[in-house]
Motif scaffolding. Structure first.
Motif, PDB file in Angstrom:
ATOM      1  N   CYS A 221      -5.797   2.499   0.605  1.00 18.74           N
ATOM      2  CA  CYS A 221      -5.025   2.330  -0.633  1.00 18.74           C
ATOM      3  C   CYS A 221      -5.357   1.041  -1.365  1.00 18.74           C
ATOM      4  N   VAL A 222      -6.037   0.109  -0.697  1.00 19.15           N
ATOM      5  CA  VAL A 222      -6.181  -1.236  -1.253  1.00 19.15           C
ATOM      6  C   VAL A 222      -6.973  -1.236  -2.553  1.00 19.15           C
TER       7      VAL A 222
ATOM      8  N   SER B 124       0.832  -1.204   0.000  1.00 16.34           N
ATOM      9  CA  SER B 124       0.000   0.000   0.000  1.00 16.34           C
ATOM     10  C   SER B 124       0.864   1.251   0.000  1.00 16.34           C
TER      11      SER B 124
END
Length: 591
Positions: free
Chosen positions: A295-296, A200
């Motif tokens: 962020c995934v 991430s």
């Protein structure tokens, strides 16, 4: 950097190491200790200094954990590793079929009312909470890592320098990414997000590293604040070459100050319970707010530059694969190590390979039935007439990550093997051809790959596919194709499509292409108002025509294979030498 063939850890020393660990358990006044295969970053792959499970037990699979009690030591593995674990661990360890047998159920049976020690850096918030809720009579206690106390020659932590991922491949600068994610934090009234997964952080800051073999992640922690600034916690020496790239909005701080820095935060502070070490939750206290790593999903949804990079990387990789398959077709008297080494050499010859994306699986005959087989000098086997060989491999290129599996016949194989291969291929084709509405997850599509096998009473003990990063981890969440993959598939996600079949002691079969989620063209019939998605194929390497039983194929399946092979010849053929191109023309002849 590349693959070696030594046994990294041996189960021979398991009894003495287990005895030493049990002495530590007594010294810390607890009844047991959990040894996960994880590090404090909660990644699938770990540095040599964090291979605690392998060092203790000899089991070298990429997933599993051990529960050590005074009179029993269970090693928990899923269906991918059940043959492997029994070959690797000493008889002082008891293999446990997980998740059919849960840790909570096992502890309730073998250690009722026990106090179990855990290293709070190595267990996620979600896993700790789940264990507390299900193993109701078990008490969890934070203790120092007891394996580290007895691992006297434990390797040092990695010190590789970080480097910048060029904007032409990242497709978006990190200031834009930080601004975008920070706006989402403000909309949710979040003051800061804790990022504990290096992939991430790599995506957010457009940086890469070399801390983990084959996965170019920068081991670090980060705090992203709602104003878009960021604190990056790592050895400052690792960032010496990217100071200008990071810029003034990113402060680099020593990693050993990460936990202390949490006390200075104003809440709410976002943590992802699925990936965050429990020590972070306990350090934040009441200001911790649960949610997904921000962020995934953006990382999983590849932008136009990342998708084009994936296409370019796969075409380059296909040239190496076709050269390899041509060589394999004419080779004799070779071993599995020869296969791995030769394939790696063809990828090196591209002059673009940064690393392989995982240790190549080259399992022939009965070794092919070991799903994540890794050849060593001890297990190396010479290929024999009648064998199938499963070759699962990939490359890390600066513009993309590849992962491909082909199963190849050595000499003349039996009708049973050909029928099983054809069913696996039918399943891969079914996923490749799928069209589906928005909101569908991989758990809805997994059965498409299994249906041809199910019709013959067959199946396989792994997911049909995993997400893949962009010059990042070859296994990337949250997208996937499996019964547990609930995340809706959205445009830009890259996944593997790899059904298989494995017969213990005899042979294995797996066929894998990478695919990207893509808008489907409008059909002439059906619900004209309902937009759909489909898959774009990224991998262009022929299947072994000798293993295909055409009598089992439908007209649509036959058409798909012939169209695929025609595209392989068109895309890859011009990049091959004359001799290899002649081979490819024969390999791609219409069925």
């Amino acid at each position: 950097m590349f693959q070696t063939f030594d046994v990294p850890f041996s189960g021979d020393q398991g009894p003495s190491r287990l005895a030493a660990l049990r002495a530590q358990i007594v010294d810390h006044d607890i009844d047991g200790f959990l040894v996960p295969r994880s590090d404090k970053y909660m990644g699938e792959y770990v540095a040599p200094c964090d291979e605690r499970l392998a060092w203790l037990t000899g089991f070298t699979g990429s997933a599993g954990f051990a529960a050590i009690l005074p009179d029993i030591a269970g090693v928990f593995v899923d269906g991918r590793y059940r043959l492997q674990v029994r070959d690797q661990v000493a008889d002082v360890f008891t293999p446990v079929d997980w998740p059919e047998i849960t840790l909570a159920g096992w502890l309730n049976e073998h250690a009722p009312s026990a106090v179990i020690g855990i290293d709070p850096w190595l267990h996620t918030v979600r896993d700790v909470d789940a264990l507390r809720q299900t193993a109701k009579n078990v008490t969890l206690k934070y203790v120092p890592n007891l394996v580290d106390a007895i691992w006297t020659d434990r390797p040092d932590a990695p010190i590789a320098a970080f480097f910048a991922q060029p904007l032409e491949y990242a497709g978006e600068d990190h200031a834009s990414k930080r601004t975008r994610i920070a706006a989402e934090l403000r909309d949710s009234n979040i003051r800061a997000a804790v990022l504990t997964q290096p992939d991430s952080i790599a995506w957010l800051l457009n940086i890469r590293g070399a801390d983990i073999h084959h996965n170019p992640v920068p081991q670090s922690f980060a705090l992203l604040f709602a104003d878009g600034t960021c604190h990056l916690f790592c050895d400052p020496a690792k960032t010496a070459e990217i100071v200008d790239h990071l810029g003034p909005d990113i402060a680099v701080l020593p990693q050993n100050g990460f936990i202390a820095s949490l006390a200075d935060l104003d809440g709410p502070v976002l943590i992802d319970p699925a990936t965050c070490p429990d020590i972070v939750r306990s350090s934040l206290g009441d200001i911790a707010q649960f949610g997904s790593d921000p962020c995934v999903l953006p990382k999983a949804r590849k932008n136009a530059a990342e998708l084009q990079g994936a296409r370019d990387a796969h075409l380059r990789d296909a040239v190496a694969m076709c050269q390899f398959l041509h060589w394999l077709d004419g080779a004799s008297g070779i071993t599995e190590i020869d296969v791995v080494s030769k394939l790696e050499s063809f990828r090196r010859d591209t002059n673009a390979l940064r690393d392989i994306s995982f240790d190549t699986i080259a399992g022939s005959g009965p070794n092919g039935a070991v799903i994540h087989y890794r050849v060593t000098h001890d297990t190396n086997r010479q290929l024999q007439d009648g064998d199938l060989i499963v070759v699962d491999s990939g490359g890390q290129y600066i513009d993309g990550t590849t992962d491909i599996t082909r199963t190849v016949a050595i000499g003349t194989v039996g009708d049973d093997e050909r029928d099983c291969y054809t069913r696996v291929l039918q399943g891969m084709i079914a996923v490749s051809r799928a069209r589906f509405p928005h909101g569908v997850g991989g758990n809805h599509l997994d059965a498409l790959a299994r249906a041809p096998l199910w019709m013959a009473g067959l199946d396989y003990d792994h997911g049909t596919g995993h997400g893949v990063g962009s010059f990042l981890c070859v296994h990337e969440g949250p997208q996937g194709l499996s019964r547990r993959a609930e995340t809706p598939l959205t445009e830009g996600m890259i996944l593997s499509n790899e059904p298989g079949y494995y017969r213990a002691g005899a042979f294995g079969i797996r066929i894998e292409n990478l695919i990207a989620v893509h808008p489907a063209s409008q059909l002439d019939t059906g619900d004209a108002h309902r937009s759909q998605l489909c898959f774009e194929t990224l991998t262009w390497v022929p299947f072994d025509r000798r293993l295909i039983n055409t009598a089992m194929l439908s007209r649509d399946e036959l058409t798909w294979i012939n169209s695929y092979h025609a595209t392989v010849l068109d895309k890859v053929g011009p990049n091959l030498s004359p001799a290899v191109k002649v081979w490819l023309e024969a390999a791609c002849e219409p069925l």
